[in-house]
Design a protein around this motif. Sequence first.
Motif, PDB file in Angstrom:
ATOM      1  N   UNK A 110       0.821  -1.206   0.000  1.00 44.95           N
ATOM      2  CA  UNK A 110       0.000   0.000   0.000  1.00 44.95           C
ATOM      3  C   UNK A 110       0.858   1.260   0.000  1.00 44.95           C
ATOM      4  N   UNK A 111       1.908   1.272   0.814  1.00 44.36           N
ATOM      5  CA  UNK A 111       2.786   2.444   0.880  1.00 44.36           C
ATOM      6  C   UNK A 111       3.538   2.629  -0.432  1.00 44.36           C
ATOM      7  N   UNK A 115       2.806   5.801  -3.001  1.00 44.85           N
ATOM      8  CA  UNK A 115       3.845   6.801  -3.241  1.00 44.85           C
ATOM      9  C   UNK A 115       4.238   6.866  -4.718  1.00 44.85           C
ATOM     10  N   UNK A 116       4.209   5.724  -5.403  1.00 46.01           N
ATOM     11  CA  UNK A 116       4.512   5.731  -6.832  1.00 46.01           C
ATOM     12  C   UNK A 116       3.434   6.477  -7.602  1.00 46.01           C
ATOM     13  N   UNK A 117       2.172   6.336  -7.187  1.00 44.70           N
ATOM     14  CA  UNK A 117       1.077   7.032  -7.863  1.00 44.70           C
ATOM     15  C   UNK A 117       1.107   8.527  -7.570  1.00 44.70           C
ATOM     16  N   UNK A 122       5.669  14.907  -2.563  1.00 44.74           N
ATOM     17  CA  UNK A 122       5.045  14.138  -1.489  1.00 44.74           C
ATOM     18  C   UNK A 122       5.482  12.678  -1.548  1.00 44.74           C
ATOM     19  N   UNK A 123       5.358  12.078  -2.742  1.00 47.07           N
ATOM     20  CA  UNK A 123       5.782  10.691  -2.895  1.00 47.07           C
ATOM     21  C   UNK A 123       7.260  10.518  -2.642  1.00 47.07           C
ATOM     22  N   UNK A 124       8.069  11.489  -3.123  1.00 47.69           N
ATOM     23  CA  UNK A 124       9.511  11.420  -2.900  1.00 47.69           C
ATOM     24  C   UNK A 124       9.874  11.523  -1.427  1.00 47.69           C
ATOM     25  N   UNK A 125       9.187  12.412  -0.706  1.00 52.19           N
ATOM     26  CA  UNK A 125       9.457  12.567   0.721  1.00 52.19           C
ATOM     27  C   UNK A 125       9.092  11.295   1.484  1.00 52.19           C
ATOM     28  N   UNK A 129      11.698   8.603   3.674  1.00 47.84           N
ATOM     29  CA  UNK A 129      11.518   8.059   5.015  1.00 47.84           C
ATOM     30  C   UNK A 129      11.705   6.541   5.011  1.00 47.84           C
ATOM     31  N   UNK A 130      11.182   5.892   3.957  1.00 49.01           N
ATOM     32  CA  UNK A 130      11.369   4.450   3.831  1.00 49.01           C
ATOM     33  C   UNK A 130      12.850   4.115   3.649  1.00 49.01           C
TER      34      UNK A 130
END
Length: 293
Positions: A110-111, A115-117, A122-125, A129-130
Amino acid sequence: MTIHETPLRRFAGEFRENRVALAALAVVAGIVLLALLAPFVAPQDPYDLAALSLRDARRPPGFVGSGGYTHWLGTDAQGRDLVSAMLYGLRISLEMGLLAGGLALAIGTAVGVTTAALGGRIGGAMMRLVDLQLSFPAILLAFVLSALLGQGKLQLVAALVVAQYAYVARTAHGAAAAERHKDYVVAALSTPLSGARVLWRHILPNALPPVIVVASVQVASAISLEATLSFLGVGLPPTEPSLGTLIANGFQYMLSGRYWISVFPGLALLVLVTAVNIVGDQVRDQLNPRLRR
């Protein structure tokens, strides 16, 4: 008349070609069956502390205990029959591995797909964190979380999921990002379909194969992590004889010649983790088009 070959039938046929992987799958199936039937197969309930006798403690393999039955693999320091304790320990190991692996798969997928979508900042940030979490060893993160949360199954599962979901998230993100720019996704986005529907109905199914491969490996990793944490005393409580706890209980007696208390549970853990890894490697080889023959 030829039978239509479905993807599942083709996958099973290719899996059977590897005899080592097929044997490993049979070992895993046998261990799962023994774990499920532990209450009916084990001669003793290792959870019933009232039934344990210290007179039977640290007895060698083949000893006939006070219960009237033979301890084929000996007993541990609490007088538990090792065969019974190992069967219940395998049950716990499989339970922790499958539960933690399944939750890590769901959360990480899900994460990663979300984030890819989203893309952009936002997705990059979120992925930074991951990546930050991936910079820490999983065993160190799981150890700290287990020490903070305390002993117990739910606490241990939470620690294992937090320590492992990032591996799935990174894989899911890479697979979904690659699918996001393909022609069929661009065509689907040009229709009245919502972005969420395109994400979950089109991108996700095509991004799943590499994620499933990582998840299968993470199950074996979760089993090893649970045993390690229990061995270090921050996993499951001593009243629940997981394989890691059994190994820890006998570690102090290794130099005194009572090898069986640690060696036999260690061998059981080794066989389980090795078999799961072999099956996972075969699944990886079949789902990765670059490794297909």
